[in-house]
Design a protein around this motif. Structure first.
Motif, PDB file in Angstrom:
ATOM      1  N   ALA A 303      -4.784  -1.065  17.708  1.00 19.48           N
ATOM      2  CA  ALA A 303      -3.381  -1.222  18.080  1.00 19.48           C
ATOM      3  C   ALA A 303      -2.663  -2.065  17.041  1.00 19.48           C
ATOM      4  O   ALA A 303      -3.284  -2.866  16.322  1.00 19.48           O
ATOM      5  CB  ALA A 303      -3.258  -1.858  19.462  1.00 19.48           C
ATOM      6  N   ALA A 304      -1.346  -1.895  16.948  1.00 20.37           N
ATOM      7  CA  ALA A 304      -0.551  -2.654  15.990  1.00 20.37           C
ATOM      8  C   ALA A 304       0.797  -2.974  16.600  1.00 20.37           C
ATOM      9  O   ALA A 304       1.343  -2.190  17.390  1.00 20.37           O
ATOM     10  CB  ALA A 304      -0.372  -1.862  14.691  1.00 20.37           C
ATOM     11  N   THR A 305       1.333  -4.123  16.244  1.00 20.61           N
ATOM     12  CA  THR A 305       2.658  -4.506  16.724  1.00 20.61           C
ATOM     13  C   THR A 305       3.278  -5.518  15.777  1.00 20.61           C
ATOM     14  O   THR A 305       2.566  -6.306  15.135  1.00 20.61           O
ATOM     15  CB  THR A 305       2.596  -5.094  18.139  1.00 20.61           C
ATOM     16  N   SER A 306       4.601  -5.477  15.687  1.00 19.68           N
ATOM     17  CA  SER A 306       5.342  -6.471  14.911  1.00 19.68           C
ATOM     18  C   SER A 306       5.979  -7.504  15.832  1.00 19.68           C
ATOM     19  O   SER A 306       6.684  -8.397  15.362  1.00 19.68           O
ATOM     20  CB  SER A 306       6.437  -5.779  14.080  1.00 19.68           C
ATOM     21  N   ARG A 307       5.718  -7.413  17.116  1.00 18.81           N
ATOM     22  CA  ARG A 307       6.305  -8.327  18.085  1.00 18.81           C
ATOM     23  C   ARG A 307       5.292  -9.423  18.462  1.00 18.81           C
ATOM     24  O   ARG A 307       4.082  -9.267  18.282  1.00 18.81           O
ATOM     25  CB  ARG A 307       6.753  -7.561  19.326  1.00 18.81           C
ATOM     26  N   ASP A 308       5.827 -10.515  19.010  1.00 19.76           N
ATOM     27  CA  ASP A 308       5.004 -11.644  19.428  1.00 19.76           C
ATOM     28  C   ASP A 308       4.462 -11.360  20.828  1.00 19.76           C
ATOM     29  O   ASP A 308       5.125 -11.632  21.834  1.00 19.76           O
ATOM     30  CB  ASP A 308       5.831 -12.928  19.410  1.00 19.76           C
ATOM     31  N   LEU A 309       3.246 -10.806  20.896  1.00 23.24           N
ATOM     32  CA  LEU A 309       2.686 -10.413  22.182  1.00 23.24           C
ATOM     33  C   LEU A 309       2.423 -11.617  23.076  1.00 23.24           C
ATOM     34  O   LEU A 309       2.583 -11.536  24.301  1.00 23.24           O
ATOM     35  CB  LEU A 309       1.392  -9.623  21.985  1.00 23.24           C
ATOM     36  N   GLN A 310       2.027 -12.746  22.499  1.00 27.56           N
ATOM     37  CA  GLN A 310       1.778 -13.929  23.319  1.00 27.56           C
ATOM     38  C   GLN A 310       3.052 -14.371  24.031  1.00 27.56           C
ATOM     39  O   GLN A 310       3.025 -14.718  25.221  1.00 27.56           O
ATOM     40  CB  GLN A 310       1.233 -15.064  22.443  1.00 27.56           C
ATOM     41  N   GLN A 311       4.175 -14.353  23.308  1.00 26.35           N
ATOM     42  CA  GLN A 311       5.452 -14.719  23.932  1.00 26.35           C
ATOM     43  C   GLN A 311       5.850 -13.691  24.980  1.00 26.35           C
ATOM     44  O   GLN A 311       6.383 -14.039  26.035  1.00 26.35           O
ATOM     45  CB  GLN A 311       6.537 -14.837  22.858  1.00 26.35           C
ATOM     46  N   MET A 312       5.575 -12.426  24.720  1.00 28.76           N
ATOM     47  CA  MET A 312       5.890 -11.379  25.695  1.00 28.76           C
ATOM     48  C   MET A 312       5.061 -11.560  26.960  1.00 28.76           C
ATOM     49  O   MET A 312       5.552 -11.322  28.067  1.00 28.76           O
ATOM     50  CB  MET A 312       5.651  -9.994  25.079  1.00 28.76           C
ATOM     51  N   VAL A 313       3.801 -11.979  26.801  1.00 30.88           N
ATOM     52  CA  VAL A 313       2.961 -12.247  27.970  1.00 30.88           C
ATOM     53  C   VAL A 313       3.550 -13.389  28.781  1.00 30.88           C
ATOM     54  O   VAL A 313       3.645 -13.326  30.022  1.00 30.88           O
ATOM     55  CB  VAL A 313       1.511 -12.557  27.530  1.00 30.88           C
TER      56      VAL A 313
END
Length: 494
Positions: A303-313
């Motif tokens: 998987a790949a993302t340019s977003r801050d997944l920790q902040q989204m969580v």
């Protein structure tokens, strides 16, 4: 006219009459007939079949009849009909005598047991007698073969680790982590800004993994409407809803079975799909839309993302359990501004690719122009750099690119401020190195100072993590501890 009293009225007599009539028809209209018994021995051939004997290598009928059919007729399938009891109504048979259209029919006794097989040569020389049918079949076979090759090419990876250009510490560390991930079967999470090369690394990880010969299938979450994502992932059963394909449709999990599934722009996945994706990854099975059957699959997820997944969580925008499911092998891909030492190599590689794709001359970037490129923030990273180089290639009448040309393209690209080159400037790959000043201090003192600077930079880069700094420097943790006396100003952690 009175009915013909000779025509039977009972079913058994009708069947016997039909069988006799059909046998007479085949015996007269066919090119040859053969009978084998339950042991697979030839027990009878008709007059038409006898003409094939010389071509099959037999001068006398007794050398053919009475022998196992598999020993006298090459590529025969009579034994298959004996074993299964199922007829082969139409088949192509090629042997020493030529190519034939044949039919094989099992013969049964009153108890229904197979006691023999009747082989019928319907046509010889089918390349002439059945030319239209064979030509159409050949075209269909060719179309199917072309479609399979095209699909296979689309499912292959396009890049390897050699495609990730760079020799800076950041680039080398990313490739080291990615190679380690390729040897594993655990999920990989590629983190980084847009345009840093996350998709390229996903291809490279698959190409270096044991699954390299299997499909590589990608799904871009931002490119698929939310209403279609579930069908895209899990597939659709035949006739699941009005307008659905009558044959059904395979989802990405099914297409990637045995290979790698690449989930691009993971942060854009809707919450409803996150729930079903998590269940699929945990259970290793999917349920197509409109179906009540569970299908097993074997897929490695990258998987790949340019977003801050920790902040989204933390904000409740991304499921925490799915995050931990995918964040097993996280790899941070550094932005271009953190690997400016790679810019000259990247420019060279991109210019070669642009020239090859557009049949234009290879750009020659002057040192001052290269310095100006290296000084920019590159918010779009390598993708933005490529865009600027493509504009230069199309606008310039000469392959020689100077600093004013670069500055003009950068300004017209919307940059509010063109940063001046920083010192030291990035040197072109073919430019002569600057002459160093002479340091009159003893060599051991200069080496010790250089080591301390490198250790301080590594600790700063890793947030004081000594284990990570040692890996970055390519030395053991014990060696790092021995050298840490001169860098006490950097707070370190294990």
């Amino acid at each position: 006219m009175s009915p013909d009293n000779r025509l039977p009225r009972d079913a058994q007599s009708i069947l016997e009459l039909a069988a006799r009539s059909m046998f007479d028809l085949f015996a007269n209209a066919s090119e040859g007939m053969m009978l084998v018994d339950r042991k697979g021995r030839v027990v009878w051939i008709n007059d038409q079949y006898r003409r094939f004997l010389p071509a099959l290598g037999f001068e006398r009928e007794e050398d053919f009849v009475g022998h196992p059919v598999s020993s006298v007729v090459q590529n025969t399938q009579m034994h298959q009909v004996l074993e299964t009891g199922k007829p082969i109504l139409i088949d192509l048979l090629t042997n020493r005598a030529g190519t034939f259209v044949v039919s094989r029919i099992p013969l049964r006794d009153d108890a229904g047991e197979v006691i023999g097989v009747l082989g019928i040569v319907l046509f010889d020389h089918p390349e002439t007698t059945l030319q239209p049918l064979i030509a159409k079949f050949a075209r269909l076979e060719q179309d199917l073969s072309d479609a399979r090759r095209e699909l296979a090419s689309q499912r292959r990876t396009k890049y390897t680790f050699a495609s990730f250009v760079g020799t800076s510490p950041g680039a080398l560390e990313v490739k080291r982590q990615a190679r380690r991930a390729a040897a594993s079967t655990s999920p990989v999470l590629l983190l980084g800004e847009t345009g840093t090369g996350k998709e390229l690394l996903a291809h490279a990880i698959h190409a270096s993994s044991p699954r390299a010969g299997r499909p590589f299938v990608s799904v871009n979450m931002a490119a698929v409407p939310e209403a279609l994502l579930e069908a895209e992932f899990f597939g659709v059963a035949p006739g699941a809803y009005t307008g659905a394909d009558k044959k059904g449709r395979d989802g990405k999990f099914k297409l990637a079975d045995g290979g790698t599934l690449f989930l691009d722009e993971l942060g854009d996945m809707p919450m409803a799909v996150q729930v079903k994706l998590l269940r699929a990854l945990q259970e290793g099975e999917i349920e197509p839309l409109g179906s009540n059957k569970l299908l097993r699959f074997d897929v490695r997820v990258v998987a790949a993302t340019s977003r801050d997944l920790q902040q989204m969580v933390r904000n409740g925008q991304f499921r925490e359990d799915l995050y931990y499911r995918l964040n097993v092998l996280p790899i941070r891909v550094p932005p271009l501004r953190e690997r400016r030492d790679d810019l000259a190599l990247l420019v060279e590689a991109l210019c070669e690719d642009i020239a090859a794709r557009g049949a234009t001359a290879h750009l020659e970037i002057e040192p001052a122009a290269l310095d100006l490129l290296a000084a920019q923030p590159w918010r779009g990273n390598i993708r933005e750099l490529r865009n600027v180089l493509e504009q230069l290639a199309l606008r310039s009448d000469s392959p020689q690119i100077d600093a004013p040309q670069v500055e003009q393209v950068l300004r017209e690209s919307g940059l509010e401020r063109i940063e001046p080159p920083r010192a030291p400037a990035v040197r072109a790959a073919n430019a002569p190195p600057p002459q160093p000043s002479v340091d009159e201090r003893p060599l051991p003192e200069q080496i010790a100072e250089l080591e301390q600077r490198a250790i301080a930079a590594a600790l700063a880069r890793t947030g004081g993590n000594r284990a990570a700094a040692a890996r970055l420097l390519g030395i053991s943790r014990a060696s790092l501890y021995d050298k840490l006396g001169g860098v006490s100003e950097i707070q370190t952690i294990d």
